[in-house]
Design a protein around this motif. Structure first.
Motif, mmCIF file in Angstrom:
data_model
loop_
_atom_site.group_PDB
_atom_site.id
_atom_site.type_symbol
_atom_site.label_atom_id
_atom_site.label_comp_id
_atom_site.label_asym_id
_atom_site.label_seq_id
_atom_site.Cartn_x
_atom_site.Cartn_y
_atom_site.Cartn_z
ATOM 1 N N ALA A 86 -5.196 -3.723 -10.488
ATOM 2 C CA ALA A 86 -5.969 -4.953 -10.391
ATOM 3 C C ALA A 86 -5.443 -6.061 -11.297
ATOM 4 N N LEU A 87 -4.765 -5.722 -12.369
ATOM 5 C CA LEU A 87 -4.311 -6.751 -13.307
ATOM 6 C C LEU A 87 -3.456 -7.798 -12.596
ATOM 7 N N SER A 91 -11.448 -2.066 -2.568
ATOM 8 C CA SER A 91 -12.614 -2.350 -3.398
ATOM 9 C C SER A 91 -12.782 -1.270 -4.468
ATOM 10 N N ALA A 92 -13.372 -1.660 -5.579
ATOM 11 C CA ALA A 92 -13.595 -0.709 -6.669
ATOM 12 C C ALA A 92 -14.492 0.456 -6.236
ATOM 13 N N GLU A 134 -3.972 5.751 -7.178
ATOM 14 C CA GLU A 134 -4.064 4.312 -7.459
ATOM 15 C C GLU A 134 -4.940 3.601 -6.444
ATOM 16 N N ASP A 135 -5.435 2.426 -6.842
ATOM 17 C CA ASP A 135 -6.389 1.696 -6.010
ATOM 18 C C ASP A 135 -5.739 0.609 -5.152
ATOM 19 N N GLN A 136 -4.473 0.770 -4.828
ATOM 20 C CA GLN A 136 -3.826 -0.154 -3.898
ATOM 21 C C GLN A 136 -4.246 0.149 -2.460
ATOM 22 N N THR A 137 -4.023 -0.832 -1.597
ATOM 23 C CA THR A 137 -4.144 -0.592 -0.160
ATOM 24 C C THR A 137 -2.963 0.263 0.288
ATOM 25 N N ILE A 145 -9.934 -3.890 -16.383
ATOM 26 C CA ILE A 145 -10.714 -3.123 -17.362
ATOM 27 C C ILE A 145 -12.053 -2.708 -16.762
ATOM 28 N N ARG A 146 -12.686 -3.609 -16.012
ATOM 29 C CA ARG A 146 -13.957 -3.257 -15.366
ATOM 30 C C ARG A 146 -13.759 -2.075 -14.421
ATOM 31 N N ARG A 147 -12.698 -2.114 -13.662
ATOM 32 C CA ARG A 147 -12.426 -1.019 -12.740
ATOM 33 C C ARG A 147 -12.142 0.279 -13.494
ATOM 34 N N ALA A 148 -11.377 0.198 -14.561
ATOM 35 C CA ALA A 148 -11.084 1.407 -15.339
ATOM 36 C C ALA A 148 -12.373 2.049 -15.829
#
Length: 282
Positions: free
Chosen positions: A140-141, A112-113, A94-97, A150-153
């Motif tokens: 990100a949602l 960041s993405a 996942e893209d969490q910190t 969606i952009r990140r996905a």
């Protein structure tokens, strides 16, 4: 449907119930390890140890929660290697910190993405088998809205992710938009009593999802049963009113596959007798 479990026994029980895949819930494992909430306190070593135990009793695929990869791109690389060698068949990152929080908690933050896309590339480079799947989750949602999620996905798909996971949509309409605009395959998280509506599996397929995880149903049910059992036992100072809610000895033996153990015991007892007879003949 990947059914949530948190140790070898619950993984075995999920398979016995007919699960096509088992999901090692990071949240449930985390709470079972340190007794607290899922806020990034468990280590990669603790998690991979649990994954190895679960994979050891399963014949169906095991999907594991790899949190953020426990650091930067090199940490994510090692995390994938360790989980795959532990017997897992897929990993969710996942893209969490870091430290992260449960995807259905408030107060999340994301990296960041591009930074996470590089982690996904590292993850796909690390796997030793092309059959091992890398699932890219974006939180990100809740932080920046559905457009950014969606952009990140889409970016994470370009980075090599096999499956995309937009975490914690709160409405069916958001889920439908994810399935229209994000590349497939797509995964839905049906966290029991969480932010996402409890949509039946058949309807998830109609919306456009390919996979669904059910991470915490059994865990929350078990917590309720354990809580009630302890309170009743202590308050009433008697087992009388809790016995009907327990499995019988024979049922426990079936769950733990005691019959297979006894068959092995009999086999090797006969082997000892056979070798003893040979020794006596000599």
């Amino acid at each position: 449907m990947a059914i949530g479990a948190w140790d070898a026994l619950t993984a075995r029980m999920a398979q016995q119930a007919g699960a096509e895949a088992v999901y090692m819930s990071g949240s449930c494992v985390s709470s079972s390890v340190h007794g607290g909430p899922d806020i990034g306190l468990t280590t990669m070593t603790e998690m991979t140890r649990r994954a190895r135990q679960m994979a050891g009793v399963l014949d169906v695929p095991l999907i594991v929660d790899g949190d953020t990869g426990y650091g930067n791109e090199l940490n994510a690389y090692r995390t994938v290697r360790e989980y795959e060698r532990a017997g897992a068949n897929a990993i969710q990152l996942e893209d969490q910190t870091f430290p992260k929080r449960c995807g259905h908690f408030e107060g999340k933050d994301i990296i960041s993405a591009p930074e996470f896309a590089a982690k996904i590339e590292a993850a796909t480079d690390a796997r030793e088998s092309e059959d091992f799947l890398v699932i890219a989750r974006t939180d990100a949602l809740a932080v920046d809205g559905l457009d950014e999620a969606i952009r990140r996905a889409q970016l994470y798909k370009e980075a090599g992710a096999d499956v995309l996971f937009v975490e914690a949509p709160t409405e069916r309409e958001e889920m439908e938009r994810v399935c229209r605009e994000a590349p497939s395959p797509l995964l839905a998280n049906l966290a029991a009593k969480g932010k996402t509506p409890p949509i039946p599996a058949e309807e998830l397929t109609d919306i456009g999802y390919d996979m669904a995880i059910y991470p915490s149903d059994s865990f929350k049910a078990a917590l309720k049963t354990i809580q009630d059992t302890y309170e009743t036992l202590i308050d009433e100072r008697s087992q009388e009113n809790i016995l009907d809610g327990m499995v019988e000895w024979e049922e426990r033996d079936e769950i733990t596959e005691m019959g297979d153990v006894e068959a092995l015991e009999a086999k090797y007892a006969a082997a000892k007798d056979r070798y003893a007879d040979r020794e006596a003949e000599n």
